[in-house]
Design an enzyme around this catalytic site. Structure first.
Site, PDB file in Angstrom:
ATOM      1  CB  SER A 119     -10.960   7.909  -6.181  1.00 27.54           C
ATOM      2  OG  SER A 119     -11.706   8.772  -5.371  1.00 27.54           O
ATOM      3  CG  HIS A 140      -9.617   5.296 -10.899  1.00 26.59           C
ATOM      4  ND1 HIS A 140      -9.506   4.333  -9.928  1.00 26.59           N
ATOM      5  CD2 HIS A 140      -9.202   6.453 -10.326  1.00 26.59           C
ATOM      6  CE1 HIS A 140      -9.053   4.898  -8.812  1.00 26.59           C
ATOM      7  NE2 HIS A 140      -8.854   6.172  -9.033  1.00 26.59           N
ATOM      8  CD  GLU A 152      -9.585   0.478 -10.426  1.00 26.83           C
ATOM      9  OE1 GLU A 152      -9.496  -0.490  -9.649  1.00 26.83           O
ATOM     10  OE2 GLU A 152     -10.057   1.575 -10.075  1.00 26.83           O
ATOM     11  CG  ASN A 190      -9.237   4.070  -4.761  1.00 26.04           C
ATOM     12  OD1 ASN A 190      -8.059   3.983  -4.409  1.00 26.04           O
ATOM     13  ND2 ASN A 190      -9.651   4.977  -5.619  1.00 26.04           N
TER      14      ASN A 190
HETATM   15  N1  3HC Z   1       5.705  12.387 -11.616  1.00 23.57           N
HETATM   16  C1  3HC Z   1       6.493  11.788 -12.524  1.00 23.57           C
HETATM   17  N2  3HC Z   1       7.434  10.867 -12.217  1.00 23.57           N
HETATM   18  C2  3HC Z   1       7.592  10.564 -10.921  1.00 23.57           C
HETATM   19  C3  3HC Z   1       6.805  11.148  -9.906  1.00 23.57           C
HETATM   20  C4  3HC Z   1       5.833  12.104 -10.297  1.00 23.57           C
HETATM   21  N3  3HC Z   1       5.040  12.708  -9.402  1.00 23.57           N
HETATM   22  N4  3HC Z   1       7.192  10.628  -8.710  1.00 23.57           N
HETATM   23  C5  3HC Z   1       8.167   9.734  -8.962  1.00 23.57           C
HETATM   24  N5  3HC Z   1       8.396   9.691 -10.288  1.00 23.57           N
HETATM   25  C6  3HC Z   1       9.350   8.830 -10.996  1.00 23.57           C
HETATM   26  C7  3HC Z   1      10.778   9.272 -10.747  1.00 23.57           C
HETATM   27  O1  3HC Z   1      11.179  10.209 -11.728  1.00 23.57           O
HETATM   28  C8  3HC Z   1      11.521   7.965 -10.872  1.00 23.57           C
HETATM   29  O2  3HC Z   1      11.715   7.630 -12.240  1.00 23.57           O
HETATM   30  P1  3HC Z   1      13.048   6.860 -12.703  1.00 23.57           P
HETATM   31  O3  3HC Z   1      13.138   5.625 -11.859  1.00 23.57           O
HETATM   32  O4  3HC Z   1      12.756   6.571 -14.154  1.00 23.57           O
HETATM   33  O5  3HC Z   1      14.140   7.831 -12.478  1.00 23.57           O
HETATM   34  C9  3HC Z   1      10.555   6.917 -10.317  1.00 23.57           C
HETATM   35  O6  3HC Z   1       9.233   7.520 -10.423  1.00 23.57           O
HETATM   36  C10 3HC Z   1      10.849   6.581  -8.885  1.00 23.57           C
HETATM   37  O7  3HC Z   1      10.801   7.781  -8.151  1.00 23.57           O
HETATM   38  P2  3HC Z   1      11.752   8.141  -6.940  1.00 23.57           P
HETATM   39  O8  3HC Z   1      13.069   7.420  -7.078  1.00 23.57           O
HETATM   40  O9  3HC Z   1      11.781   9.621  -6.751  1.00 23.57           O
HETATM   41  O10 3HC Z   1      10.949   7.631  -5.674  1.00 23.57           O
HETATM   42  P3  3HC Z   1      10.511   6.197  -5.282  1.00 23.57           P
HETATM   43  O11 3HC Z   1      11.348   5.125  -5.861  1.00 23.57           O
HETATM   44  O12 3HC Z   1      10.354   6.304  -3.820  1.00 23.57           O
HETATM   45  O13 3HC Z   1       9.045   6.038  -5.960  1.00 23.57           O
HETATM   46  C11 3HC Z   1       6.693   6.275  -6.048  1.00 23.57           C
HETATM   47  C12 3HC Z   1       8.025   6.980  -5.763  1.00 23.57           C
HETATM   48  C13 3HC Z   1       6.629   5.882  -7.525  1.00 23.57           C
HETATM   49  C14 3HC Z   1       5.606   7.299  -5.729  1.00 23.57           C
HETATM   50  C15 3HC Z   1       6.605   4.972  -5.142  1.00 23.57           C
HETATM   51  O14 3HC Z   1       6.836   5.304  -3.798  1.00 23.57           O
HETATM   52  C16 3HC Z   1       5.251   4.285  -5.235  1.00 23.57           C
HETATM   53  O15 3HC Z   1       4.983   3.542  -6.168  1.00 23.57           O
HETATM   54  N6  3HC Z   1       4.373   4.535  -4.244  1.00 23.57           N
HETATM   55  C17 3HC Z   1       3.028   3.962  -4.206  1.00 23.57           C
HETATM   56  C18 3HC Z   1       2.100   4.850  -4.998  1.00 23.57           C
HETATM   57  C19 3HC Z   1       0.709   4.286  -5.041  1.00 23.57           C
HETATM   58  O16 3HC Z   1       0.368   3.283  -4.439  1.00 23.57           O
HETATM   59  N7  3HC Z   1      -0.161   5.003  -5.774  1.00 23.57           N
HETATM   60  C20 3HC Z   1      -1.562   4.667  -5.850  1.00 23.57           C
HETATM   61  C21 3HC Z   1      -2.328   5.521  -4.888  1.00 23.57           C
HETATM   62  S1  3HC Z   1      -4.066   5.217  -4.950  1.00 23.57           S
HETATM   63  C22 3HC Z   1      -4.625   6.240  -6.144  1.00 23.57           C
HETATM   64  O17 3HC Z   1      -3.905   6.955  -6.788  1.00 23.57           O
HETATM   65  C23 3HC Z   1      -6.077   6.181  -6.397  1.00 23.57           C
HETATM   66  C24 3HC Z   1      -6.735   7.503  -6.270  1.00 23.57           C
HETATM   67  O18 3HC Z   1      -8.082   7.371  -6.726  1.00 23.57           O
HETATM   68  C25 3HC Z   1      -6.731   8.051  -4.861  1.00 23.57           C
END
Ligand code: 3HC
Length: 298
Positions: A119, A140, A152, A190
């Protein structure tokens, strides 16, 4: 370089998410459990992820079986020797990653692309311990890997154009949107997202608003899918603290140092969703803000 078989080292949240994405796109996958323990657990987690898609009518049961048949989960690192692409997704510790790259450099074919899902750590530092450096890069993914579109592709100091092109083709085959980024601490996302979460924590410490108010404001006012505290808990507070320290170590500006509240939560083992408590308490449905943080703690 045509990629047919992908090796993934590390079967945590990100490693398994990447394995899911690659197998679903038709690749043969070898997922290596890097820490001690039975391989049945990551196998079951992978199975559960695809079962969820079947339940929601997004995948046929027969397709699920065909996808899972393409995946081998093992604790034998040597199983990645004949892979065309290896993606490491182990602990965010530079010395552990460098030792792994040294072994992969010796173990894999000369044309195998060796990549890291780090990350914030330096891809070039991992490249430096390898003999054939042009095939090393960062790849990434974002959490949840099955959902987030961006990857990335990190251009290390000696990564070749050929390697970058092969990785771009690979990303498109797994239905992701790649962006090529120079190897600087935190890359693009990040480097922007970490100070954003740290600022939210400092805002809480100043008493500007509650956890729920700040999250609500960013969801409702800036159209973010999660507020900064929900996001930090989702990523894992230990990971957020490590990202903060890595950027701080590079930049040496206190703006990037982990705030007091973050450090205390990590010390107490409150790491967010994965431990059931962080800025929110997940034992409640729906989760409520951690009662210990209702008053500013500094
Ligand atoms: N695995 C697979 N699919 C998933 C999932 C998972 N863990 N979590 C959610 N989904 C899918 C669901 O099945 C659903 O699919 P559908 O619309 O086709 O039915 C869709 O994603 C939406 O899920 P939910 O309705 O359950 O929930 P939300 O609408 O609240 O979405 C979320 C959940 C996609 C996690 C949304 O809240 C989001 O985009 N959050 C921001 C996440 C983000 O910013 N991530 C980046 C973090 S930084 C990073 O990763 C970098 C690292 O280096 C630290």
């Amino acid at each position: 370089m045509e990629i047919k078989k992908v090796g993934i080292i590390g079967t945590g949240t990100m490693g398994l998410g990447i394995a899911h994405v690659c197998a679903q796109a038709g690749y043969e996958v070898v997922a290596v459990k890097a820490t001690p323990g039975p391989v049945e657990k990551p196998k079951a987690q992978l199975d559960k992820g695809f079962a969820r898609l079947v339940e929601r009518g997004k995948l046929e049961a027969a397709e699920k079986d065909a996808i899972l048949a393409r995946v081998t989960v093992t604790d034998n690192e040597a199983a990645v020797a004949d892979c065309d692409l290896v993606i490491e997704s182990i602990i965010e510790d530079i010395e552990t990653k460098k030792a792994l790259f040294k072994r992969l450099d010796a173990r894999c074919r000369e044309d195998t692309l060796l990549t890291t899902n780090t990350s914030t750590l330096s891809v070039t530092a991992m490249m430096a311990v390898c003999s054939k450096r042009d095939r090393i890069a960062g790849l990434h993914f974002f959490n949840p890997a099955a959902v987030m579109k961006l990857v990335e592709i990190i251009h290390g100091f000696e990564t070749s154009e050929e390697t970058l092109t092969s990785l771009e083709v690979f990303c498109k085959k797994v239905k992701k949107d790649p962006v090529v980024v120079q190897d600087t601490t935190g890359f693009i996302v990040n480097r922007l997202l970490t100070p954003y979460m740290l600022n939210a924590i400092r805002m809480l410490e100043r008493g500007t608003g509650t956890i729920e108010d700040i999250d609500h404001a960013m969801k409702s006012g800036a159209a973010h899918p999660m507020g900064p505290f929900e996001l930090a808990d989702y990523i894992g507070l230990d990971v957020v603290e490590a990202m903060s320290m890595n950027i701080y170590t590079d930049v040496r500006h206190e703006h990037h140092a982990p705030p007091h509240t973050l450090t205390r939560l990590v010390q107490l083992g409150y790491l967010g969703r994965k431990t059931g408590k962080g800025f929110y308490d997940y034992s409640q449905k729906p989760p409520v803000q951690n009662s210990q943080l209702v008053r500013p703690v500094v």
